[in-house]
Enzyme design. Structure first.
Site, PDB file in Angstrom:
ATOM      1  N   HIS A   1      11.469  -7.870   7.377  1.00  0.00           N
ATOM      2  CA  HIS A   1      11.806  -6.883   8.738  1.00  0.00           C
ATOM      3  C   HIS A   1      11.666  -7.998   9.319  1.00  0.00           C
ATOM      4  O   HIS A   1      10.384  -8.704   8.899  1.00  0.00           O
ATOM      5  CB  HIS A   1      11.889  -5.816   8.368  1.00  0.00           C
ATOM      6  CG  HIS A   1      10.514  -5.394   9.256  1.00  0.00           C
ATOM      7  ND1 HIS A   1       9.709  -5.238   8.892  1.00  0.00           N
ATOM      8  CD2 HIS A   1       9.840  -4.559  10.949  1.00  0.00           C
ATOM      9  CE1 HIS A   1       8.830  -4.364   9.359  1.00  0.00           C
ATOM     10  NE2 HIS A   1       9.163  -3.829  10.338  1.00  0.00           N
TER      11      HIS A   1
ATOM     12  N   TYR B   1      -2.408   0.576   1.004  1.00  0.00           N
ATOM     13  CA  TYR B   1      -0.799   0.797   2.137  1.00  0.00           C
ATOM     14  C   TYR B   1       0.239   0.291   0.751  1.00  0.00           C
ATOM     15  O   TYR B   1       0.098  -1.039   0.087  1.00  0.00           O
ATOM     16  CB  TYR B   1      -1.377  -0.404   3.249  1.00  0.00           C
ATOM     17  CG  TYR B   1       0.139  -0.119   4.283  1.00  0.00           C
ATOM     18  CD1 TYR B   1       0.568   0.969   4.581  1.00  0.00           C
ATOM     19  CD2 TYR B   1       0.881  -1.774   3.802  1.00  0.00           C
ATOM     20  CE1 TYR B   1       1.983   1.047   5.140  1.00  0.00           C
ATOM     21  CE2 TYR B   1       1.731  -1.565   4.550  1.00  0.00           C
ATOM     22  CZ  TYR B   1       2.711  -0.451   5.093  1.00  0.00           C
ATOM     23  OH  TYR B   1       3.650  -0.343   6.181  1.00  0.00           O
TER      24      TYR B   1
ATOM     25  N   HIS C   1       1.176  -9.024  12.428  1.00  0.00           N
ATOM     26  CA  HIS C   1       2.400  -9.415  12.162  1.00  0.00           C
ATOM     27  C   HIS C   1       3.185  -9.232  14.006  1.00  0.00           C
ATOM     28  O   HIS C   1       3.589  -7.744  14.391  1.00  0.00           O
ATOM     29  CB  HIS C   1       3.797  -8.934  11.165  1.00  0.00           C
ATOM     30  CG  HIS C   1       2.946  -8.562  10.245  1.00  0.00           C
ATOM     31  ND1 HIS C   1       2.247  -6.933   9.203  1.00  0.00           N
ATOM     32  CD2 HIS C   1       2.116  -9.678   9.722  1.00  0.00           C
ATOM     33  CE1 HIS C   1       2.006  -8.052   7.917  1.00  0.00           C
ATOM     34  NE2 HIS C   1       1.514  -8.318   8.503  1.00  0.00           N
TER      35      HIS C   1
END
Length: 431
Positions: free
Chosen positions: A331, A346, A361
């Site tokens: 995304h 993660y 990000h």
């Protein structure tokens, strides 16, 4: 809980606590004479005229008022920086860092602060600063306060005790603590070393996110937030008080411990929270939910639903989504995302993103699972899966997050971070 660390409970409550009987005035805040010959001092972290629901203030009853201190002189900021960051341009590149190493020389909390990024403006009371603390000794004869914002502590390694004007908070990895703007404190290490993350919030003080259609329960519960009981130091000597003010560090001599509050009442006090008590909500049908459902604390901005900063966690949980690509999807986001890892792995980044590490990000910078994670998740047999021994978090903000010169040029930066997506294949063969 030991007798040394006792707590009051309830997020944002109007507390009252006294270390000596009768030290807290009853029925008024500023009597002509306070018991034990204490001084009354009001402490405000919102304007006097803020609406009652938003108003935050304490009354302190202390051995000396805070005005009893020396003249300030500026000291070196070290690696500490404050927004706006202008020392280097902010690139749209996705960034990731290895953990910052514990120093070899004796270093306390203040000297071990390293700013990785920031946004907004401390002067404008909007945005955040993102720091890492690395320390191998306690603050000795030294105290600190931050006039630029409140500090959210996210320990990653080592237990610490925050000795504050309101009392003591003991925190360890898996817990967090918030120290309001202006509260004086020092940091004691309970282990040989300590490392963790800090989100310095220049904006609206943290509140609990709304639950919306979830209803009356779930996410964070007020009862699980813990506040210190009054505990004071009546000590005289040669001490140092360090202030972070308007983006710079200053020091002054002080002839006594500033943690001399015998009693206090109010709703602007330090608090801690055990992240294991976060009641995770998740899908029981299909699709990966947006990370907003994992918000622990939020600092609202002037736009409803758009945060100055959200503190979001990715804790142990069940994943049962059917016919679904379960890791976070690819995304691009108008919000900017700074992530850290406390323990484990993660789920979107199985390699390179390690405990103590970080990633950034920024607004509209694309990101998502590395190539190997995409291949595995796209072909996995979907059974109920328990995510265990993992705890990641995110500071998400409406403002672009600008990395510091240290972050962009330091040895911790992983200059090959983009390689994790190079293995993504083209499968499309035409209609």
């Amino acid at each position: 809980m030991t007798t040394e660390y006792q707590y009051l409970t309830g997020f944002g409550n109007e507390f009252e606590t006294e270390a000596l009987p009768g030290a807290l005035p009853i029925g008024q805040f500023s009597p002509q004479k306070v018991k034990y010959d204490l001084y009354a001092e009001q402490y405000n972290t919102t304007a006097f005229t803020a609406p009652r629901a938003d108003n935050r203030r304490n009354w302190f009853y202390r051995i000396r008022p805070s005005v009893v201190q020396g003249d300030y002189e500026q000291i070196d900021n070290g690696h500490l920086r404050t927004a706006p960051i202008t020392e280097v341009p902010t690139p749209p590149t996705m960034l990731r860092w290895n953990p910052i190493a514990i120093p070899a020389t004796p270093t306390d909390f203040v000297d071990g602060l390293v700013t990785m990024a920031a946004n907004g403006s401390a002067n404008g009371q909007a945005g955040i600063g993102i720091h890492v603390y690395v320390a191998n000794k306690s603050m000795e004869g030294r105290y600190f306060y931050n006039a630029d914002g409140e500090f959210l502590f996210v320990p990653q390694q080592g237990q610490i005790v925050l000795h504050t004007e309101c009392g003591k908070l003991a925190i360890k990895p898996g817990e967090i603590a918030v120290i309001p703007r202006g509260i004086k404190f020092n940091v004691e290490l309970l282990n040989d070393t300590a490392r963790g993350y800090i989100c310095e919030n220049y904006g609206h003080p943290y509140i609990l996110p709304e639950r919306g259609p979830v209803g009356a329960n779930g996410y964070t519960n007020q009862r699980d937030f813990q506040y210190p009981v009054a505990a004071f130091e009546d000590v005289e000597g040669d001490f140092e008080l360090v202030a972070k003010f308007n983006g710079n560090l200053f020091r002054c001599d002080i002839g006594h411990s500033p943690l001399d509050v015998v009693a206090w009442t109010g709703n602007s006090a330090p608090y801690k929270y055990d992240l294991a008590r976060f009641n995770v909500m998740n899908t029981v049908s299909f699709d990966h939910p947006d990370p907003s459902i994992f918000t622990v604390l939020t600092s609202p901005s002037g736009t409803p639903g758009v945060a100055n900063v959200d503190f979001v966690i990715f804790p142990p949980r069940w994943m049962v989504a059917e016919n679904t690509f379960r890791p976070p999807y690819y995304h691009r986001n108008i919000m900017s995302e700074f992530m850290g890892l406390i323990e484990g792995v993660y789920d979107a980044k199985e390699h390179g993103f390690v405990p103590g590490g970080m990633s950034l990000h920024n607004c509209m910078s694309p990101h998502g699972p590395e190539a190997d994670v995409f291949e595995k998740a796209s072909n996995a047999e979907l059974q109920p899966q328990r995510y265990e021994n993992t705890l990641a978090f995110m500071f998400e903000s409406r403002y672009v997050i600008s990395p510091t010169k240290y972050a962009l040029e330091g040895k911790e930066r992983q200059t090959n971070y983009l390689d994790c997506w190079k293995g993504i294949k083209k499968y499309y063969k035409g209609a």
